[in-house]
Enzyme design. Structure first.
Site, PDB file in Angstrom:
ATOM      1  N   SER A 183      58.411   8.602  39.410  1.00 35.32           N
ATOM      2  CA  SER A 183      58.956   7.778  40.491  1.00 35.32           C
ATOM      3  C   SER A 183      59.139   6.343  40.024  1.00 35.32           C
ATOM      4  O   SER A 183      58.828   6.004  38.881  1.00 35.32           O
ATOM      5  CB  SER A 183      58.001   7.808  41.685  1.00 35.32           C
ATOM      6  OG  SER A 183      56.809   7.133  41.320  1.00 35.32           O
ATOM      7  N   MET A 184      59.603   5.515  40.927  1.00 34.29           N
ATOM      8  CA  MET A 184      59.661   4.087  40.611  1.00 34.29           C
ATOM      9  C   MET A 184      58.223   3.558  40.493  1.00 34.29           C
ATOM     10  O   MET A 184      57.310   4.122  41.076  1.00 34.29           O
ATOM     11  CB  MET A 184      60.420   3.343  41.703  1.00 34.29           C
ATOM     12  CG  MET A 184      61.882   3.766  41.746  1.00 34.29           C
ATOM     13  SD  MET A 184      62.842   2.838  42.929  1.00 34.29           S
ATOM     14  CE  MET A 184      62.982   1.248  42.105  1.00 34.29           C
ATOM     15  N   PHE A 185      58.045   2.505  39.733  1.00 34.09           N
ATOM     16  CA  PHE A 185      56.746   1.851  39.520  1.00 34.09           C
ATOM     17  C   PHE A 185      55.728   2.757  38.818  1.00 34.09           C
ATOM     18  O   PHE A 185      54.536   2.543  38.937  1.00 34.09           O
ATOM     19  CB  PHE A 185      56.137   1.359  40.852  1.00 34.09           C
ATOM     20  CG  PHE A 185      57.112   0.627  41.710  1.00 34.09           C
ATOM     21  CD1 PHE A 185      57.538  -0.647  41.365  1.00 34.09           C
ATOM     22  CD2 PHE A 185      57.644   1.229  42.835  1.00 34.09           C
ATOM     23  CE1 PHE A 185      58.458  -1.318  42.150  1.00 34.09           C
ATOM     24  CE2 PHE A 185      58.567   0.569  43.623  1.00 34.09           C
ATOM     25  CZ  PHE A 185      58.982  -0.707  43.281  1.00 34.09           C
ATOM     26  N   LYS A 188      57.613   4.166  33.577  1.00 38.73           N
ATOM     27  CA  LYS A 188      58.512   4.877  32.660  1.00 38.73           C
ATOM     28  C   LYS A 188      59.071   3.950  31.587  1.00 38.73           C
ATOM     29  O   LYS A 188      59.068   4.278  30.411  1.00 38.73           O
ATOM     30  CB  LYS A 188      59.708   5.495  33.406  1.00 38.73           C
ATOM     31  CG  LYS A 188      59.346   6.463  34.493  1.00 38.73           C
ATOM     32  CD  LYS A 188      60.596   6.999  35.192  1.00 38.73           C
ATOM     33  CE  LYS A 188      61.461   5.936  35.833  1.00 38.73           C
ATOM     34  NZ  LYS A 188      60.811   5.190  36.917  1.00 38.73           N
ATOM     35  N   ASP A 255      67.423   4.266  28.814  1.00 34.11           N
ATOM     36  CA  ASP A 255      66.694   3.967  30.044  1.00 34.11           C
ATOM     37  C   ASP A 255      67.583   4.295  31.245  1.00 34.11           C
ATOM     38  O   ASP A 255      68.807   4.356  31.115  1.00 34.11           O
ATOM     39  CB  ASP A 255      66.282   2.487  30.056  1.00 34.11           C
ATOM     40  CG  ASP A 255      65.117   2.238  31.011  1.00 34.11           C
ATOM     41  OD1 ASP A 255      64.481   3.217  31.455  1.00 34.11           O
ATOM     42  OD2 ASP A 255      64.841   1.058  31.312  1.00 34.11           O
ATOM     43  N   GLU A 256      66.973   4.486  32.393  1.00 39.57           N
ATOM     44  CA  GLU A 256      67.693   4.775  33.640  1.00 39.57           C
ATOM     45  C   GLU A 256      68.622   5.974  33.470  1.00 39.57           C
ATOM     46  O   GLU A 256      69.786   5.945  33.889  1.00 39.57           O
ATOM     47  CB  GLU A 256      68.505   3.538  34.085  1.00 39.57           C
ATOM     48  CG  GLU A 256      67.690   2.257  34.231  1.00 39.57           C
ATOM     49  CD  GLU A 256      66.780   2.227  35.463  1.00 39.57           C
ATOM     50  OE1 GLU A 256      66.687   3.257  36.181  1.00 39.57           O
ATOM     51  OE2 GLU A 256      66.162   1.195  35.693  1.00 39.57           O
ATOM     52  N   GLN A 258      68.944   8.583  35.038  1.00 38.87           N
ATOM     53  CA  GLN A 258      69.489   9.185  36.268  1.00 38.87           C
ATOM     54  C   GLN A 258      70.820   8.568  36.664  1.00 38.87           C
ATOM     55  O   GLN A 258      71.525   9.116  37.504  1.00 38.87           O
ATOM     56  CB  GLN A 258      68.479   9.053  37.420  1.00 38.87           C
ATOM     57  CG  GLN A 258      68.391   7.688  38.070  1.00 38.87           C
ATOM     58  CD  GLN A 258      67.537   6.696  37.284  1.00 38.87           C
ATOM     59  OE1 GLN A 258      66.946   7.038  36.278  1.00 38.87           O
ATOM     60  NE2 GLN A 258      67.485   5.450  37.744  1.00 38.87           N
ATOM     61  N   CYS A 312      50.180   5.478  45.186  1.00 36.87           N
ATOM     62  CA  CYS A 312      50.752   5.424  46.530  1.00 36.87           C
ATOM     63  C   CYS A 312      50.378   4.104  47.202  1.00 36.87           C
ATOM     64  O   CYS A 312      49.210   3.724  47.247  1.00 36.87           O
ATOM     65  CB  CYS A 312      50.244   6.606  47.352  1.00 36.87           C
ATOM     66  SG  CYS A 312      50.844   6.548  49.058  1.00 36.87           S
ATOM     67  N   CYS A 344      52.857   8.940  47.707  1.00 39.93           N
ATOM     68  CA  CYS A 344      52.421  10.291  47.359  1.00 39.93           C
ATOM     69  C   CYS A 344      53.184  11.288  48.225  1.00 39.93           C
ATOM     70  O   CYS A 344      53.914  10.902  49.143  1.00 39.93           O
ATOM     71  CB  CYS A 344      50.911  10.446  47.558  1.00 39.93           C
ATOM     72  SG  CYS A 344      50.445  10.498  49.294  1.00 39.93           S
TER      73      CYS A 344
HETATM   74 ZN   LIG Z   1      49.778   8.432  50.045  1.00 44.78          ZN
END
Ligand SMILES: [Zn+2]
Length: 357
Positions: A183-185, A188, A255-256, A258, A312, A344
């Site tokens: 995910s973000m943050f 990666k 990178d990136e 997606q 999260c 999450c």
């Molecule tokens: Zn959560």
């Protein structure tokens, strides 16, 4: 001679007495100004890419190259002897002409030689060059850790990084694909930068690419949210990665991932087949929690996959989703970080955050 406006990708031209291949040509007609053709061209001799602006009315000399398939026979000092299997004609090329192809010349390999006015100007190796490992540390049993490679000496003297489980005597084609996704943050880009740094420390030639859509922070760097950064080349399409690849590049970072289209899969496979280690970082899911193409396809073709997790922002559990905080149904919202939060599975609401609290 052709007019500059007729320049197209892939064409060869003679410009200031050197041969170039056109990587990209854009015809621009800005307002009431005179039209121009903005071209990116690659010098066939040294592989260097440069930008050149032609006026629309300029005439350019087109160079037609003859491509001949030749088989490598033997080496004699600095000269390498090849034969055309149809005409049995033989030629000898110096290592100066062959350049970075030399360490891939195993006996009987077939390659394409580009000739211009009877003179060889470039060579093209087959996509896959399979070579035998003659020297490497013993294989590590059960090795599965993705980013642990080891040096191996091939039959031609070429030294490449290979996965830890390869033993002496095995035949390999040297490239492979690593994917870092989450995910973000989730770190990666940091992980991508860390792997690239290690390759640079090992004196490997590295090129880093990112797609044009990502305008955040620096335009020509890849930057992680924790502000590590590294210079990168901005490309408009996955194809452009192949076109911009310089001679001798051993590691390619992307990178990136997606934000590229599905053709990235083919490009990444082509690079790995040519012996390049390819490391792609990208989001595995979009703001709806759907697999974000082409990342799922890359996960399938990659030798090594690492999923990175964030924390999260609601409950502190490991997070693998990117919660969008602004109203927008576009798959990509430019401006990035401020509009997202790591969540999450339980705290994630597909799409836009409901404000029921
Ligand atoms: Zn959560």
């Amino acid at each position: 001679m052709i007019q500059a406006t007729q320049l197209k990708r892939g064409m060869c031209i003679k410009h200031e007495n050197e041969l170039y291949r056109v990587v990209e040509a854009q015809h621009k007609t800005p307002g009431n100004l005179r039209g121009l053709v903005q071209a990116r061209i690659r010098n066939l001799k040294n592989g260097a890419i440069s930008e050149h602006r032609f006026r629309s009315v300029d005439m350019v000399e087109r160079a037609i190259l003859d491509e001949t398939e030749m088989e490598f026979l033997y080496q004699d000092g600095d000269m390498y002897h090849f034969m055309n299997n149809e005409t049995f004609e033989q030629i000898a090329l110096s290592d100066e002409v062959l350049g970075d192809a030399v360490p891939y010349l195993i006996p009987n390999i077939k390659l394409k030689i580009e000739m211009y006015e009877g003179r060889p100007v470039g060579i093209e190796l087959p996509l896959t060059v399979e070579m035998r490992v003659v020297e490497t540390e013993p294989a590590i049993k059960g090795a599965s850790v993705s980013n642990v490679g080891k040096p191996a000496k091939m039959e031609t003297g070429l030294v490449v990084q290979v996965p830890a489980f390869i033993s002496e005597g095995e035949r390999i084609s040297a490239g492979w694909v690593e994917v870092i996704t989450g995910s973000m943050f989730s770190g990666k880009s940091e992980e991508l930068i860390r792997r690239i740094r290690r390759a640079q420390i090992a004196r490997q030639k590295v090129q880093i690419f990112k797609p044009r859509v990502d305008d955040r922070y620096a335009a020509d760097h890849i930057v992680s949210h924790s502000e590590m950064q590294m210079p990168s080349q901005v490309v408009r399409s996955a194809r452009e990665i192949l076109d911009t690849l310089e001679k001798g590049t051993e590691v390619v970072g992307i990178d990136e991932g997606q934000f590229f289209d599905l053709s990235l899969v083919e490009v990444v496979n082509t690079l790995a087949d040519r012996g390049v280690r390819v490391i792609v970082a990208g989001l595995d899911q979009d703001y709806m929690g759907r697999p974000f193409e082409p990342m799922p396809q890359l996960l399938a073709v990659a030798e090594y996959v690492d999923k990175t997790l964030a924390i999260c922002m609601r409950c502190g559990a490991p997070a693998n989703r990117s919660q969008r905080l602004v109203a927008a149904t576009d798959r990509v919202v430019v401006g990035g970080a401020a509009h997202y939060e790591a969540r999450c599975r339980r705290c994630f609401h597909p799409g836009i955050e409901r404000s029921e609290e």
